[in-house]
Scaffold this active site. Sequence first.
Site, PDB file in Angstrom:
ATOM      1  N   ILE A 196      10.915  10.231  -3.847  1.00 19.80           N
ATOM      2  CA  ILE A 196      12.263   9.700  -3.652  1.00 19.80           C
ATOM      3  C   ILE A 196      12.601   8.730  -4.771  1.00 19.80           C
ATOM      4  O   ILE A 196      11.817   7.841  -5.107  1.00 19.80           O
ATOM      5  CB  ILE A 196      12.370   8.973  -2.291  1.00 19.80           C
ATOM      6  N   CYS A 197      13.792   8.899  -5.341  1.00 24.83           N
ATOM      7  CA  CYS A 197      14.275   7.983  -6.371  1.00 24.83           C
ATOM      8  C   CYS A 197      15.422   7.164  -5.793  1.00 24.83           C
ATOM      9  O   CYS A 197      16.518   7.686  -5.572  1.00 24.83           O
ATOM     10  CB  CYS A 197      14.753   8.750  -7.606  1.00 24.83           C
ATOM     11  N   VAL A 198      15.162   5.909  -5.494  1.00 25.29           N
ATOM     12  CA  VAL A 198      16.188   4.999  -4.997  1.00 25.29           C
ATOM     13  C   VAL A 198      15.849   3.612  -5.541  1.00 25.29           C
ATOM     14  O   VAL A 198      14.681   3.240  -5.642  1.00 25.29           O
ATOM     15  CB  VAL A 198      16.245   5.015  -3.458  1.00 25.29           C
TER      16      VAL A 198
END
Length: 226
Positions: A94-96
Amino acid sequence: MNSNVENLPPQVLRLVYKEVSDLAADPPEGIKIYPSDEDITELHTAIEGPEGTPFAGGIFRMRLVLGKDFPAVPPKGYFLTKIFHPNVGHKGEICVNVLKRDWKAELGLRHVLLTIKCLLIHPNPESALNEEAGRLLLEDYSEYAYRARLLTEIHAMGGPGGTSGIPQDTGDGPQPKKHAGDPTKRLAPGAASVAALGNGANGGTAGGTTAAGKKKADKKRALRRL
């Protein structure tokens, strides 16, 4: 993945245990928590797909992994349920920002979970891990929504091969199940929208048969692109 329990200071373990216990007793809306008695540094969750998005009706399994430098370093998040989303890589990573440059030790795990759920409502194509999903989101939303919905129906709606939000595998990284056969036969009973489009309303007419064949071919091409 090896447990990091022995690598965390006792005071951090106490804080993590308290926060996980609070989350299990009072989880955020639309999120279920599955704490592990054996490894407090790996938290499994199930997130309900938000209404009004292509993920609505799906249950998406996810896990947070706390490294040995937590809380100075943010946890790592992985989707275990396969999903077509700009900010989720092909291995579920996940890229956040909250898991990167915006992380602060005082934010806590509840904030992380809520941020990831919000990511399902408001994807960020500017930091896309899945470049194709990011491109479609910007250039052809209907195609993006179609493919996101298709994977939701296949993998997140509790049908054969679906996850139903129940933790099943705690090995390294997500391990999506492989499927065979016509994808319309793998949809959950309540996820017949795509299949209905392919079968036609009256099924017995020549026009319905032609439409079904065309839709099935279109769907196979879409699945090959996923």
